[in-house]
Design an enzyme around this catalytic site. Structure first.
Site, mmCIF file in Angstrom:
data_model
loop_
_atom_site.group_PDB
_atom_site.id
_atom_site.type_symbol
_atom_site.label_atom_id
_atom_site.label_comp_id
_atom_site.label_asym_id
_atom_site.label_seq_id
_atom_site.Cartn_x
_atom_site.Cartn_y
_atom_site.Cartn_z
ATOM 1 N N GLY A 1 -4.693 10.206 -8.132
ATOM 2 C CA GLY A 1 -3.399 9.817 -7.548
ATOM 3 C C GLY A 1 -2.539 11.032 -7.287
ATOM 4 N N ASN A 2 -1.268 10.809 -7.015
ATOM 5 C CA ASN A 2 -0.346 11.938 -6.844
ATOM 6 C C ASN A 2 1.032 11.537 -7.371
ATOM 7 O OD1 ASN A 2 1.339 10.826 -4.582
ATOM 8 N ND2 ASN A 2 -0.681 10.758 -3.597
#
Ligand code: CTP
Length: 403
Positions: free
Chosen positions: A209-210
């Site tokens: 993810g980020n």
């Protein structure tokens, strides 16, 4: 559309374009509006109060004290009686005073005490219009909720050619009629906004993810909704509450976001893609939790579909498509290339150089670039205010498309 019973105050400033107000007053009176003209002292150098009083069928107000009747021209009353106040032509000087709360004439006092909507139609020379201080004042006024009737392009009184010409009387009439028929500028429009990160599953308990919080996209969804649009927010995983009256469609992965966006795309007028979509996703998702071993672990990744570019290919010329870019070097050029490559109308360049901008926080600093490569640089401000700036650009684009 008839304007019967509508009380419209027109504030005329000292610019050569003041002559156009005579035609505007005539058009409004023809539509049965009650027109009250206010003039700054300098405006009277450009068009006589007698002309405007005759056309509007009531005395023009300019001073606090009416010397003929020795009565007080009450600006608070004027501001309360009006259903709409239009400042036209709005000169650089009056714009600046409006933006900063100065109050040295009756027109400005009326503006400050007005409870009704305020429109302003700037008119000035090209260089004055383009000056950063004028542009900043215009943005301040937009942020206050005032409505801009943008100046047109053409030959100016100075002989220069460019933007700065007062909108034509018929165009101002249209804006006024639109305001009364449909007071929100995006009423009847549909918007699709993406926000947040995507999570790309590695196994049942892990993902790539980020750090995107989704705040910028949620603020944009909220701004467009408040301006009258019907908004669908396609959101990756975030901790944020759904903005009021926004239809939220939750997704997790880039593939799900692509499918959700594709299903809404054809029916929407405005698309703002602010999600931080993962560029890569695991080639395969392990069906069981991956157990640790003594050796290194390698996960093969494949590219995700670029949602924005996919939509850009299908975009019609009735749609406004806005993408985002986060660049760390050669920022403007890279963002502009991205705009061309993905066939966007605008790209919002996020700055990584400035404190307070970017992921997670409540403020942002952006530059908007259009298809012609023209840039509009905004100062550091709350994400809500950035969202309003972006929405103002979208409104102007939609208005141009439909004009
Ligand atoms: N975007 C998208 N789908 C993807 C990747 C990005 O829709 N799979 C959108 C984002 O929502 C954003 C813009 O594209 O509006 C950001 O582009 P970016 O990821 O910076 O573009 P890339 O072409 O991936 O450029 P780079 O990797 O050079 O940063």
């Amino acid at each position: 559309m008839s304007l019967k019973g509508k009380n419209i105050a027109i504030g005329v400033c000292g610019g050569i374009a003041a002559y156009k107000i005579a035609s505007l007053v005539r058009l409004l009176v023809k539509e049965n509006a009650n027109v009250q003209v206010l003039m700054t002292p300098d405006a009277k150098e450009f068009i006589t109060p007698l002309t405007l009083a005759t056309l509007s069928k009531r005395p023009v107000l300019s001073d606090y004290i009416n010397r003929h009747t020795e009565t007080w021209n009450n600006h608070v009353e004027l501001g309360l009686q009006a259903d709409l106040l239009l400042i036209a032509p709005a000169t650089a000087n009056t714009l600046s005073k409006m933006a900063h709360g100065a109050c040295d004439n009756l027109l400005l006092a009326t503006y400050l005490s007005a409870k009704c909507a305020v429109m302003f139609a700037p008119a000035m020379d090209l260089d004055m219009w383009l000056h950063p201080s004028t542009q900043e004042n215009v943005h301040r006024l937009l942020n206050f909720g005032n409505i801009l009737i943008a100046p047109g392009k053409g030959e100016l009184a100075s002989g220069l050619i460019g933007e700065g010409r007062l909108a034509e009387p018929e165009e101002m009439l249209q804006h006024i009629q639109h305001f009364f028929s449909n007071s929100l500028p995006l009423e009847g429009k549909k918007a699709l906004v993406t926000a947040g990160p995507t999570h790309e599953a590695i196994d049942p308990v892990r993902f790539i993810g980020n750090h995107s919080s989704g705040k910028m996209g949620y603020a944009i969804a909220s701004a467009l909704q408040s301006l009258g649009a019907t908004v669908t927010l396609v959101s990756g995983p975030t901790q944020l509450p759904t903005p009021p009256k926004v239809n939220r469609h939750d997704v997790t992965s880039a593939q799900e976001m692509l499918e959700a966006c594709s299903s809404h795309f054809e029916t929407v007028d405005i698309i703002v893609m602010s999600a931080a979509v993962a560029d890569y996703t695991p080639v395969s998702v392990a069906s069981q939790k991956i157990k640790k071993k003594d050796t290194n672990l390698e996960i093969a990744l494949k590219k995700t579909t670029d949602i924005l570019a996919t939509l850009g290919k299908k975009k019609t010329n009735k749609q406004t498509l806005v993408g985002f870019a986060l660049e760390t070097e050669n920022e403007l050029q890279n963002a502009q290339d991205k705009l061309q490559r993905k066939n966007l109308d605008y790209i919002v360049l996020n700055s990584m150089q400035d404190k307070g901008a970017g992921f997670g926080g409540d403020t942002n600093k952006v530059t908007m670039i259009d298809r012609k490569g023209e840039t509009q640089q905004f100062e550091l401000k709350s994400k809500k205010d950035v969202a309003n700036d972006i929405a103002a650009v979208i409104i102007a684009h939609q208005a141009a498309i439909n004009s």
